[in-house]
Each structure stands twice: as C-alpha cells, then as structure tokens.
Design an enzyme around this catalytic site. Structure first.
Site, short mmCIF file in Angstrom:
data_model
loop_
_atom_site.label_atom_id
_atom_site.label_comp_id
_atom_site.label_asym_id
_atom_site.label_seq_id
_atom_site.Cartn_x
_atom_site.Cartn_y
_atom_site.Cartn_z
N HIS A 22 0.69 -28.24 29.81
CA HIS A 22 1.57 -28.50 30.97
C HIS A 22 2.98 -28.78 30.44
O HIS A 22 3.14 -29.37 29.36
CB HIS A 22 1.04 -29.70 31.75
CG HIS A 22 1.74 -29.90 33.06
ND1 HIS A 22 2.96 -30.52 33.14
CD2 HIS A 22 1.42 -29.53 34.32
CE1 HIS A 22 3.35 -30.54 34.41
NE2 HIS A 22 2.44 -29.94 35.14
N LYS A 62 -1.47 -36.03 37.77
CA LYS A 62 -0.63 -36.63 36.73
C LYS A 62 -1.03 -38.11 36.54
O LYS A 62 -2.21 -38.42 36.59
CB LYS A 62 0.85 -36.46 37.07
CG LYS A 62 1.18 -35.01 37.38
CD LYS A 62 2.65 -34.74 37.47
CE LYS A 62 2.88 -33.29 37.88
NZ LYS A 62 4.28 -32.93 37.89
C1 PEP Z 1 2.65 -29.64 38.40
O1 PEP Z 1 2.55 -30.80 38.09
O2 PEP Z 1 2.00 -28.81 37.74
C2 PEP Z 1 3.50 -29.29 39.52
C3 PEP Z 1 3.65 -28.02 39.80
O3 PEP Z 1 4.11 -30.31 40.21
P1 PEP Z 1 4.79 -30.23 41.68
O4 PEP Z 1 3.81 -29.47 42.57
O5 PEP Z 1 4.96 -31.65 42.10
O6 PEP Z 1 6.06 -29.48 41.52
#
Ligand code: PEP
Length: 252
Positions: free
Chosen positions: A97, A11
């Site tokens: 996403h 991210k």
């Molecule tokens: C993601 O960003 O796709 C995700 C699943 O985040 P996290 O693993 O932090 O829940």
C-alpha cells in the site's frame, strides 16, 4: 467477465470492540444483494483479525491483513508473518500500500519478496501500485506503473492467484478521484503489461481501483472494461456506506 471485488481498508481505525456491530450493520446493508455478482473483503488492523474473521462470515466477507512480512519467523518486532496469518485462518493480505511505501520504506524489491512468499504459502495478495502527484505531473505515470508491475511479474507465474490495486497516491484520502477515463487508462496499461508476459493471467486478473471511492462514484468506475472492483479506505469505515457501495457494484 471478471466478478468485481469490493475491498475495504480500515487502516489504523475502528476498535476491536466495535467489530461485531460493524458486521451486523454490514449484513443488514447488503441483505438481498446477489453474492454471485460481487465479492467483498475487509483489510483490518492485525489485532482485530480473529474477531473480524469470526463475524465476517455473516456478511460473506473475506478478511485480510494490511501488510505481511516475507520471513516465516524471527526477530522482526511488530511484524506479522504468514504462519501467524494462516494460524488465524486468514488467507488474504494487502501488499505495498502506498502508505507502507511512503512511511515504512517498502520498495519494489520488498513488495516482490512479500508477493513471492505469500504466493508460495497459498495466501492471496492484493498488490498495490500507483504514481504520486509529482510523478503524474512529470508525465511519468506509465514508467512508474511499469516499474512497479515488472517487479511483481518477476515473481509470479501464469497460474498465480493474486489481485492488483491501482491506487494513484494523489487520490488516496484526498477526496480527489481519478476520472473514470483516467482509471481506465491506467488499468488498461497495467493489464497490457501483464499480457505481454502472461496473456491468460491478464484476462482473469482482477485490477481494483483505489482513491476516494464511495457509493456515488463506484458505478462509473465499474463500467470501465478494465476496472474490476475497488479498494476503499475512508468510506469503508461506515458499514452502511460500504454496504451501499457493494449493492451498487452488484447491479452494474
Ligand atoms: C486506500 O486506503 O487504499 C484508499 C484508497 O483510501 P481512500 O478510499 O480513503 O482514498
């Protein structure tokens, strides 16, 4: 048997200057892992793509961008195009996403347009789908997944190379994980939707689970017959933890 893919999504985190050390630590953490048993990928912020590509080779890790624009060029301030990606030697991208859908107005139609453009250019998309908490509580999980998947299936063919990530929005960054059974139910449903249109594609399609995955829950998830890997946000920021998750995935 589908080879698992353990993918991380940084991210808007980390720094370009920290990328070399990240891969040195990841290389150490996955040293000795049988790479015939697991693929790895990291989706990094766009400014880090070149640095990450250079260093990821040591850790045998693919690099992806976190989003892509469907047009090849033009007045789209801040966007990244397929030619820009290819020029950097990168051929994977996340698409749709939930944070892109939630904060940047991405829709089933724009996800389909991006998927179509990337496939035509030989870029491998990881297309994200998943229901919100409100949708699950209203009993609409399957309706949402069907709608999101049908938009994607309208632009692919039986031999398209892409990956699906099932990410229930209520489990992303919340510490809540779908149980192994909840993940399997959604994955089996997604695979059945694909099979109804493209039976052979459905057999080889990798469907990743995303939502608070880490080393402590990866093995239970991967034991499910329709879970073929994970898309990991928070826990991919620590190379030791991400590497441990990769090692455990290789031994399921
Ligand atoms: C993601 O960003 O796709 C995700 C699943 O985040 P996290 O693993 O932090 O829940």
């Amino acid at each position: 048997m589908r080879k698992p893919l353990i993918a991380g999504n940084w991210k808007m985190n980390l720094l370009n200057s920290k990328v070399p050390a990240y891969f040195t630590d990841l290389e150490k953490a996955i040293h000795g892992v049988d790479r015939k048993k697991v693929d790895t990928l990291l989706a990094v912020p766009a400014p880090f793509l070149a640095t990450a590509r250079e260093h990821a080779q040591r850790a045998g890790t693919l690099i992806a961008t976190q989003t892509i624009h469907e047009k090849n060029d033009g007045a789209f301030t801040g966007e990244i195009s397929i030619p820009i990606l290819k020029d950097l030697g990168i051929d994977w991208t996340l698409i749709g996403h939930s944070e892109r859908r939630q904060y940047y107005n991405e829709t089933d139609a724009s996800v389909a347009a991006k998927t179509k453009a990337t496939l035509a250019a030989g870029i491998h998309p990881i297309v994200c789908v998943g229901e919100t908490r409100e949708e699950r509580e209203a009993g609409k999980m399957k309706d949402v997944l069907k709608r999101q998947m049908e938009a994607v299936l309208a632009v692919v063919s039986a031999d398209s190379a892409f990956t699906v990530a099932y990410e229930p929005v209520w489990a992303i960054g919340t510490g809540l994980t779908a149980s192994d059974e909840q993940a399997e139910e959604a994955h089996a449903f997604i695979r059945a939707i694909v099979a109804a249109k493209f039976p052979t594609l459905a057999e080889r399609l990798r469907i990743l689970y995303g939502g608070s995955v880490k080393s402590s829950n990866i093995q239970g998830l991967l034991k499910q017959p329709n879970v073929d890997g994970a898309l990991i946000g928070g826990a991919s920021l620590d190379p030791a933890e991400f590497g441990k998750t990769v090692s455990l995935a290789a031994s399921v």
